[in-house]
Design a protein around this motif. Structure first.
Motif, short mmCIF file in Angstrom:
data_model
loop_
_atom_site.label_atom_id
_atom_site.label_comp_id
_atom_site.label_asym_id
_atom_site.label_seq_id
_atom_site.Cartn_x
_atom_site.Cartn_y
_atom_site.Cartn_z
N VAL A 89 -69.20 -11.74 -4.60
CA VAL A 89 -68.24 -10.78 -4.06
C VAL A 89 -67.45 -10.15 -5.21
CG1 VAL A 89 -66.22 -10.45 -2.57
CG2 VAL A 89 -68.04 -12.03 -1.88
N ASN A 125 -68.96 -8.90 1.12
CA ASN A 125 -67.59 -9.31 1.40
C ASN A 125 -67.53 -10.81 1.65
OD1 ASN A 125 -66.21 -6.48 1.94
ND2 ASN A 125 -68.15 -6.44 3.05
N LEU A 126 -66.41 -11.41 1.32
CA LEU A 126 -66.20 -12.83 1.60
C LEU A 126 -65.63 -12.99 3.01
CD1 LEU A 126 -66.28 -15.72 0.36
CD2 LEU A 126 -63.84 -15.40 -0.17
N TYR A 140 -62.59 -6.12 0.77
CA TYR A 140 -61.84 -6.94 -0.18
C TYR A 140 -60.82 -6.11 -0.99
CZ TYR A 140 -65.77 -5.25 -3.06
OH TYR A 140 -66.74 -4.49 -3.66
#
Length: 257
Positions: A68, A78-79, A255
């Motif tokens: 990420v 994305n996390l 993020y």
């Protein structure tokens, strides 16, 4: 099984590195098809306009975080963060282990995330036996997400599931990549040391995630799509490149805010 170190040998660091290299060789030789299948799923999702997410709990969060906002990585990854489970960010640290066994947490996390039908979720769990990864995969599928598991399939053969369904993470994902890690995640033993040591799961799983990313980039190129890859901010022009890329794909990046 952990590598036993004879009493006359004391090069433990070298033995650990040899074990990690051997695991990487096994993954390369035995999981090539699965890695390519995972790369194809990611490329298909990107081509279809979907978003990408990665999830792992505890130390399994480390390989997820590694892809990420990473130089050379896909800008769209994305996390999927669950409070208390991003690495060892909770006190006491043992609470994180307890949270992995809580039923219902995965559904709550997914339903309150940006993930939607048509997106893709990579779920990383070494054992794949706890409620959280099992239910994360179950609920992701129910929501219409594509799913990739990165796990050790030996746990399904040598341990019991902790979920009421008696299933493991790998039972609920579209594609499974086996990181070949032994039960217990320790590569070494030595006389006078009561516990095996030298966990290699983070090294190997991080490499697996980068291999999947590389495969996805190639698959996108096959489709005539330029892979949205970030550059290092420590090279000239890197920040400008990344800003342009993130502006271009802002609706699929979560993020930044």
């Amino acid at each position: 099984m952990p590598s036993h170190i004879p009493p006359s040998e004391h090069h433990l660091a070298g033995h650990f590195l040899d074990s990690a290299v051997e695991l990487l060789r096994r993954v390369r030789d035995e999981e090539a098809e699965s890695i390519e299948a995972a790369g194809e799923l990611i490329a298909e999702t990107v081509a279809d306009g979907g978003r990408l997410f990665a999830f792992g709990a505890g130390h399994s969060a480390l390989p997820a975080q590694d892809v990420v906002y990473r130089a050379g990585g896909l800008a769209l990854m994305n996390l999927l963060a669950v409070p208390g489970l991003v690495g060892v960010d909770v006190r006491p640290a043992t609470l994180g282990s307890a949270l992995e066994r809580v039923s219902g947490l995965a559904a709550a996390a997914l339903e309150n995330s940006p993930a939607r039908a048509g997106d893709l979720l990579v779920i990383i769990s070494l054992s794949g036996r706890n409620a959280l990864p099992v239910e994360m995969a179950q609920h992701a599928r129910a929501l219409g997400l594509r799913t990739i598991a990165v796990t050790s399939v030996r746990y399904a053969r040598e341990t019991e599931s902790r979920h009421p369904s008696d299933t493991f993470l790998a039972d609920h994902c579209d594609t499974v990549v086996d990181n070949k890690i032994a039960v217990g995640d320790a590569e070494l033993t030595a006389p006078g040391v009561d516990a095996p040591f030298g966990p290699a799961s983070t090294v190997v799983t991080s490499a697996v995630m980068q291999a999947i990313t590389a495969s996805a980039a190639g698959r996108l190129l096959d489709r005539g799509i330029t892979p949205p890859l970030l550059r290092s901010g420590n090279v000239d022009g890197g920040h400008a490149w990344n800003e342009r890329l993130m502006a271009e794909h802002t609706e699929r990046i979560f993020y930044l805010s």
